[in-house]
Every structure is written in structure tokens, then in C-alpha cells.
Design a protein around this motif. Structure first.
Motif, PDB file in Angstrom:
ATOM      1  N   LYS A  89     -20.673   4.208 -13.086  1.00 17.24           N
ATOM      2  CA  LYS A  89     -19.914   2.846 -12.834  1.00 17.24           C
ATOM      3  C   LYS A  89     -18.512   2.896 -13.147  1.00 17.24           C
ATOM      4  O   LYS A  89     -17.568   2.357 -12.503  1.00 17.24           O
ATOM      5  N   ALA A  90     -18.155   3.628 -14.306  1.00 18.12           N
ATOM      6  CA  ALA A  90     -16.686   3.825 -14.491  1.00 18.12           C
ATOM      7  C   ALA A  90     -15.577   4.427 -13.558  1.00 18.12           C
ATOM      8  O   ALA A  90     -14.712   3.843 -13.536  1.00 18.12           O
ATOM      9  N   LYS A  91     -16.364   5.418 -12.885  1.00 15.89           N
ATOM     10  CA  LYS A  91     -15.618   6.152 -11.930  1.00 15.89           C
ATOM     11  C   LYS A  91     -15.435   5.087 -10.698  1.00 15.89           C
ATOM     12  O   LYS A  91     -14.356   5.196 -10.132  1.00 15.89           O
ATOM     13  N   ILE A  92     -16.465   4.464 -10.467  1.00 12.44           N
ATOM     14  CA  ILE A  92     -16.459   3.453  -9.178  1.00 12.44           C
ATOM     15  C   ILE A  92     -15.253   2.489  -9.647  1.00 12.44           C
ATOM     16  O   ILE A  92     -14.467   2.306  -8.744  1.00 12.44           O
ATOM     17  N   GLN A  93     -15.292   2.096 -10.957  1.00 14.49           N
ATOM     18  CA  GLN A  93     -14.224   1.183 -11.268  1.00 14.49           C
ATOM     19  C   GLN A  93     -12.977   1.592 -11.260  1.00 14.49           C
ATOM     20  O   GLN A  93     -11.909   0.886 -10.971  1.00 14.49           O
ATOM     21  N   GLU A  94     -12.790   2.631 -11.677  1.00 18.82           N
ATOM     22  CA  GLU A  94     -11.630   3.454 -11.827  1.00 18.82           C
ATOM     23  C   GLU A  94     -11.124   3.738 -10.178  1.00 18.82           C
ATOM     24  O   GLU A  94      -9.892   3.617 -10.045  1.00 18.82           O
ATOM     25  N   LYS A  95     -11.822   4.204  -9.341  1.00 23.76           N
ATOM     26  CA  LYS A  95     -11.461   4.222  -7.877  1.00 23.76           C
ATOM     27  C   LYS A  95     -11.081   2.852  -7.468  1.00 23.76           C
ATOM     28  O   LYS A  95     -10.131   2.810  -6.562  1.00 23.76           O
ATOM     29  N   LYS A  96     -11.897   1.673  -7.661  1.00 24.78           N
ATOM     30  CA  LYS A  96     -11.262   0.648  -7.059  1.00 24.78           C
ATOM     31  C   LYS A  96      -9.896   0.132  -7.670  1.00 24.78           C
ATOM     32  O   LYS A  96      -9.219  -0.280  -6.856  1.00 24.78           O
ATOM     33  N   ALA A  97      -9.820   0.475  -9.091  1.00 25.87           N
ATOM     34  CA  ALA A  97      -8.622   0.141  -9.713  1.00 25.87           C
ATOM     35  C   ALA A  97      -7.418   0.746  -9.005  1.00 25.87           C
ATOM     36  O   ALA A  97      -6.459   0.309  -8.654  1.00 25.87           O
ATOM     37  N   ILE A  98      -7.702   2.273  -8.732  1.00 25.58           N
ATOM     38  CA  ILE A  98      -6.640   2.963  -7.991  1.00 25.58           C
ATOM     39  C   ILE A  98      -6.258   2.362  -6.671  1.00 25.58           C
ATOM     40  O   ILE A  98      -5.112   2.187  -6.333  1.00 25.58           O
ATOM     41  N   ASP A  99      -7.657   2.083  -6.023  1.00 26.22           N
ATOM     42  CA  ASP A  99      -7.258   1.533  -4.592  1.00 26.22           C
ATOM     43  C   ASP A  99      -6.500   0.324  -4.539  1.00 26.22           C
ATOM     44  O   ASP A  99      -5.550   0.043  -3.611  1.00 26.22           O
ATOM     45  N   PHE A 100      -6.671  -0.561  -5.497  1.00 20.74           N
ATOM     46  CA  PHE A 100      -6.144  -1.740  -5.614  1.00 20.74           C
ATOM     47  C   PHE A 100      -4.414  -1.567  -5.856  1.00 20.74           C
ATOM     48  O   PHE A 100      -3.796  -2.236  -5.193  1.00 20.74           O
ATOM     49  N   VAL A 101      -4.293  -0.675  -6.704  1.00 23.95           N
ATOM     50  CA  VAL A 101      -2.945  -0.396  -7.241  1.00 23.95           C
ATOM     51  C   VAL A 101      -2.222   0.253  -5.971  1.00 23.95           C
ATOM     52  O   VAL A 101      -0.948  -0.260  -5.711  1.00 23.95           O
ATOM     53  N   LEU A 102      -2.826   1.017  -5.306  1.00 22.14           N
ATOM     54  CA  LEU A 102      -2.226   1.608  -4.061  1.00 22.14           C
ATOM     55  C   LEU A 102      -2.127   0.760  -2.986  1.00 22.14           C
ATOM     56  O   LEU A 102      -1.035   0.510  -2.252  1.00 22.14           O
ATOM     57  N   GLU A 103      -3.068  -0.358  -2.614  1.00 20.57           N
ATOM     58  CA  GLU A 103      -2.867  -1.398  -1.599  1.00 20.57           C
ATOM     59  C   GLU A 103      -1.572  -2.311  -2.165  1.00 20.57           C
ATOM     60  O   GLU A 103      -1.073  -2.751  -1.297  1.00 20.57           O
ATOM     61  N   GLU A 104      -1.575  -2.455  -3.390  1.00 20.50           N
ATOM     62  CA  GLU A 104      -0.316  -3.413  -3.863  1.00 20.50           C
ATOM     63  C   GLU A 104       0.920  -2.753  -3.607  1.00 20.50           C
ATOM     64  O   GLU A 104       1.850  -3.369  -3.404  1.00 20.50           O
ATOM     65  N   ILE A 105       0.907  -1.541  -3.952  1.00 18.29           N
ATOM     66  CA  ILE A 105       2.114  -0.600  -3.985  1.00 18.29           C
ATOM     67  C   ILE A 105       2.606  -0.591  -2.378  1.00 18.29           C
ATOM     68  O   ILE A 105       3.610  -0.662  -1.873  1.00 18.29           O
TER      69      ILE A 105
END
Length: 106
Positions: A89-105
């Protein structure tokens, strides 16, 4: 003659007394031997019972130890599974967080 009969009668009484005294001594010896034998048997039975009790206690403790070890292993396995689930679950959340940051950037 009466005197001779009296002496013989007294000798017979004395002999009977001695026989009775010897019978009493023999009976006392037999009694003591029987008591010692009974005590010996009792001590041996107590020792046997103590040995059996210790063996049974060892078996019971061994069984309990096995059950505790199995339960401990079971708990460790459950903990490991839960830990793996949390890591996933932590890896999934980490991936979502990275994806979110990448989308924002971007």
C-alpha cells in the motif's frame, strides 16, 4: 510326692512362660519386619509416582511448548503478511504521490 508334682508343675509353668515370651518376641520381630517391608514398598511407590508425575508434567509442558511455538510462528506469519500488505500500500501511495508531483510539474 506332692512336692515333686508341685515342682514339676512349676517347671511346666516356667517352660510355658518362656515359650510365650519367645512367641511374643517372634511376633514383635515379625511385626517390625512387616512394618519395614510396608514402609519400603510405600517409599518405592512414592518414588515411582513422583517419576511418573514428572514424566507426565514433561509431556504436558512439551505439548504446551509445541503449541506456543506454533502459535508464535502463526502470529509471526500474520505479522509478516500485514507488513507486506502495508509495504504494498505504501508503494502504491508513493507511486501516486510521484505521479501527482510529476503531473503538477508538467
Amino acid at each position: 510326692m506332692v512336692f515333686t508334682m508341685s515342682v514339676d508343675f512349676l517347671k511346666t509353668i516356667r517352660e510355658t512362660e518362656r515359650e510365650c515370651e519367645q512367641d511374643i518376641k517372634n511376633a514383635e520381630t515379625t511385626k517390625q519386619n512387616a512394618l519395614m517391608e510396608a514402609e519400603k514398598k510405600t517409599v518405592l511407590k512414592i518414588r515411582d509416582t513422583e517419576i511418573q508425575a514428572k514424566e507426565e508434567a514433561t509431556k504436558i509442558l512439551s505439548g504446551v511448548k509445541d503449541r506456543v511455538e506454533k502459535e508464535y510462528v502463526k502470529m509471526l506469519n500474520l505479522f509478516e503478511e500485514e507488513q507486506n500488505e502495508l509495504k504494498a500500500k505504501a508503494k502504491i501511495q508513493e507511486k501516486k504521490a510521484i505521479d501527482f508531483v510529476l503531473e503538477e510539474i508538467m
